[in-house]
Scaffold this motif. Sequence first.
Motif, PDB file in Angstrom:
ATOM      1  N   ALA A 478      33.448  11.554  10.029  1.00  0.00           N
ATOM      2  CA  ALA A 478      32.944  12.741   9.342  1.00  0.00           C
ATOM      3  C   ALA A 478      31.797  12.382   8.410  1.00  0.00           C
ATOM      4  O   ALA A 478      30.795  13.110   8.312  1.00  0.00           O
ATOM      5  CB  ALA A 478      34.074  13.405   8.559  1.00  0.00           C
ATOM      6  N   LEU A 481      28.619  11.717  10.502  1.00  0.00           N
ATOM      7  CA  LEU A 481      28.056  12.973  11.003  1.00  0.00           C
ATOM      8  C   LEU A 481      27.389  13.756   9.874  1.00  0.00           C
ATOM      9  O   LEU A 481      26.358  14.404  10.073  1.00  0.00           O
ATOM     10  CB  LEU A 481      29.153  13.818  11.659  1.00  0.00           C
ATOM     11  N   ALA A 482      27.962  13.667   8.679  1.00  0.00           N
ATOM     12  CA  ALA A 482      27.359  14.356   7.538  1.00  0.00           C
ATOM     13  C   ALA A 482      26.022  13.715   7.169  1.00  0.00           C
ATOM     14  O   ALA A 482      25.047  14.416   6.862  1.00  0.00           O
ATOM     15  CB  ALA A 482      28.313  14.329   6.345  1.00  0.00           C
ATOM     16  N   GLN A 485      23.411  14.849   9.339  1.00  0.00           N
ATOM     17  CA  GLN A 485      23.272  16.307   9.340  1.00  0.00           C
ATOM     18  C   GLN A 485      23.650  16.894  10.704  1.00  0.00           C
ATOM     19  O   GLN A 485      22.989  17.789  11.227  1.00  0.00           O
ATOM     20  CB  GLN A 485      21.840  16.711   8.972  1.00  0.00           C
ATOM     21  N   SER A 487      26.054  18.855  11.650  1.00  0.00           N
ATOM     22  CA  SER A 487      27.051  19.909  11.482  1.00  0.00           C
ATOM     23  C   SER A 487      27.234  20.727  12.756  1.00  0.00           C
ATOM     24  O   SER A 487      28.245  21.422  12.912  1.00  0.00           O
ATOM     25  CB  SER A 487      26.634  20.840  10.334  1.00  0.00           C
ATOM     26  N   PHE A 488      26.279  20.641  13.687  1.00  0.00           N
ATOM     27  CA  PHE A 488      26.415  21.373  14.954  1.00  0.00           C
ATOM     28  C   PHE A 488      27.649  20.952  15.731  1.00  0.00           C
ATOM     29  O   PHE A 488      28.142  21.695  16.586  1.00  0.00           O
ATOM     30  CB  PHE A 488      25.157  21.162  15.810  1.00  0.00           C
ATOM     31  N   ASP A 490      30.635  20.776  14.722  1.00  0.00           N
ATOM     32  CA  ASP A 490      31.760  21.683  14.428  1.00  0.00           C
ATOM     33  C   ASP A 490      31.692  22.947  15.267  1.00  0.00           C
ATOM     34  O   ASP A 490      32.711  23.621  15.460  1.00  0.00           O
ATOM     35  CB  ASP A 490      31.759  22.047  12.941  1.00  0.00           C
ATOM     36  N   ARG A 491      30.508  23.286  15.757  1.00  0.00           N
ATOM     37  CA  ARG A 491      30.357  24.511  16.543  1.00  0.00           C
ATOM     38  C   ARG A 491      30.515  24.283  18.038  1.00  0.00           C
ATOM     39  O   ARG A 491      30.447  25.234  18.820  1.00  0.00           O
ATOM     40  CB  ARG A 491      28.981  25.129  16.261  1.00  0.00           C
ATOM     41  N   GLN A 511      19.654  16.909  18.511  1.00  0.00           N
ATOM     42  CA  GLN A 511      21.093  16.691  18.392  1.00  0.00           C
ATOM     43  C   GLN A 511      21.478  15.304  18.894  1.00  0.00           C
ATOM     44  O   GLN A 511      22.286  14.607  18.276  1.00  0.00           O
ATOM     45  CB  GLN A 511      21.839  17.778  19.168  1.00  0.00           C
ATOM     46  N   ARG A 514      20.437  12.742  16.284  1.00  0.00           N
ATOM     47  CA  ARG A 514      21.309  12.703  15.111  1.00  0.00           C
ATOM     48  C   ARG A 514      22.639  12.015  15.422  1.00  0.00           C
ATOM     49  O   ARG A 514      23.177  11.297  14.572  1.00  0.00           O
ATOM     50  CB  ARG A 514      21.539  14.124  14.587  1.00  0.00           C
ATOM     51  N   THR A 541      15.174  19.867   9.000  1.00  0.00           N
ATOM     52  CA  THR A 541      16.309  18.981   9.292  1.00  0.00           C
ATOM     53  C   THR A 541      15.984  17.550   8.902  1.00  0.00           C
ATOM     54  O   THR A 541      16.836  16.821   8.374  1.00  0.00           O
ATOM     55  CB  THR A 541      16.680  19.054  10.785  1.00  0.00           C
ATOM     56  N   SER A 620      19.066  24.165  14.135  1.00  0.00           N
ATOM     57  CA  SER A 620      20.123  24.875  14.851  1.00  0.00           C
ATOM     58  C   SER A 620      19.581  26.095  15.558  1.00  0.00           C
ATOM     59  O   SER A 620      20.164  26.598  16.509  1.00  0.00           O
ATOM     60  CB  SER A 620      21.225  25.287  13.862  1.00  0.00           C
TER      61      SER A 620
END
Length: 636
Positions: A478, A481-482, A485, A487-488, A490-491, A511, A514, A541, A620
Amino acid sequence: MAENEQCAQTTDDPDEPSVSRPDPAAGPPPHRSTARSLLRLWPYARPARWQLAGAVAAALVASVSVLGVPIVLRRIVDGPIAHRELAGLWAPAGVLLLLGLVEAGLFGVRRVIVARPLARVETAMRGDLYARLQRLPVSFHDRWSSGQLLSRATSDMFTMRLFLAFPLVFLIVNTMVFLTGTVLMFTLSWQLALITLVPAVPLMVLTRYFESRYAAAARLAQDQNGDLATVVEESILGIRILKAFGRHRAMAEDFTGHSRRLRTTELRKADLLANLWAVIVGLPELALGCALAVGAVQVAHDDLSAGTLVAFLSTALALRWPVESLGWLLAYANEAATATDRYFEVMDEPVPAEHPSGLAPAADRGIRFTGVRFRYPDAPADTPDLLAGVDLHVRQGETLALVGATGSGKTTLTALLPRLYETTGGSITLDGRDVRDIPREQLRRLVSVAFEEPTLFSASVRDNVLMGAPGAGSGQLAGALATAQASFVDRLPDGADTQVGEQGLSLSGGQRQRLALARAVVGDPAFLVLDDPLSALDVHTEALVERALREVLAGTTALVVAHRPSTVLLADRVALLADGRIIAVGTHQELLKSSPAYRELMSGAAASGLEAPEPAAPESAAPALDASELEGSARR
């Protein structure tokens, strides 16, 4: 004989110059011995030696039992038939039935005996090949196309296993059966046996001639099969580019050209085998016809019994399969020898050994390059070294940005640190310890790398990120990933457990980049190498990632290849690489004042719009698959 072909290979990084390298698939070695090549399989086949011996014994008994049929026929013709005693036929008929059952049963036993152990042999060979490919240096993979390596791990492996299971067994069995049958024919009638064996000498000469020509054709076909596999792989991986530029027809033409060349070679093999087969079948048949004519005359003059003639002809006919199969068995032996050569071409490639430098550890900490020189192993002799004496010190806990023009060798220099390539000269130390003195496994735990072109595997997001630290927990995942950045994640349909698909192409470029950055920082590495890891991100970003990345860089020693001024500002100091050397080192402001080359480089980057400060829409909102699309892609 396949001619040497030259192919242009390039490094994965556009920062490096392309170098022409020879194609390793250059045809069979001169004066290759088929037997010597096949003997190299023995260390792998040795664990299955008793099963192979059992298979040979079963097939031999089954084949020799067929030679009992002529003896039984002789007794039938000269006995019950000649004396018209039909009651005497039952016992010989029962013997013939028993011989048939023995033959069928033993051939079935032969298959059962060798199936499982030879599957283990194939698995062991494929495992060793894969392990070798993992240990070989990057320079080896630069020279070899993936299709050539793939064909060695698949079709060549199948060819070798099938040779051990069938052709090898019957080369031995058929030879023994032929010798046994020849002795039996001489026992029945030496005159007819001599007539039948007349074609033996021309057949031996012909098979020797055939072997040399077929070996060349077999090697060429297997190499062309590897080239064809490369075209297919590139077409699949690059399908988006092909469609975007409308080049699918051109690639289809390239594929068709490779297919036609392979078809031509396979037809040439078929012609060679057909010509050999025609002679192998025709000459013995002609000799057998002559023996029949002479035998009939002898029977007419009572010099030979009818039963003996029938037994002789039956024996000769029983030997047709050992003789006729000779061409096919030799052809397959040549293909197996070629497959073995191709397999050991990879296995014989030397794995770089550890070469301790013998130097005492330096007093300074951090990363130090001292007189580092490098040239690609296959570069032309008159090509100057790409790196011609690099001297650079990255202090402990410092972040140093490495800048330079395209092709100056920035990516190559960073690849030398984890020993993806070996230096041609000079030394590199980590905290005073030469990287050559550090075992590779330990070195690559110390040094973490994120490349400009991110590579993801057909696995989950979690597996791809934790590849950088296999023992890391969910908290470290976590955190990484933070930092990136990301955060995608989680989606995504299954969050971090979502399968990203081959090459991660179900994600956008930003993506993927990252996730690659998260993989580099997840293990809190002592030394971090970043090769322009933010190039695919939008300005908004990028600013968020840089802000989070500063915290990571504060606790590590980092070398960052930078193409953007914004990335340069992450560093404590900047080094300018040109003409294979470091020509200036200092802070960004110092170099702007003191180095015209640096000012020119930065002004060019700024003019290209890379320094634009105004915020952009979050990535995003950039083109990327939404959750439903990605879930469907993952299921496919």
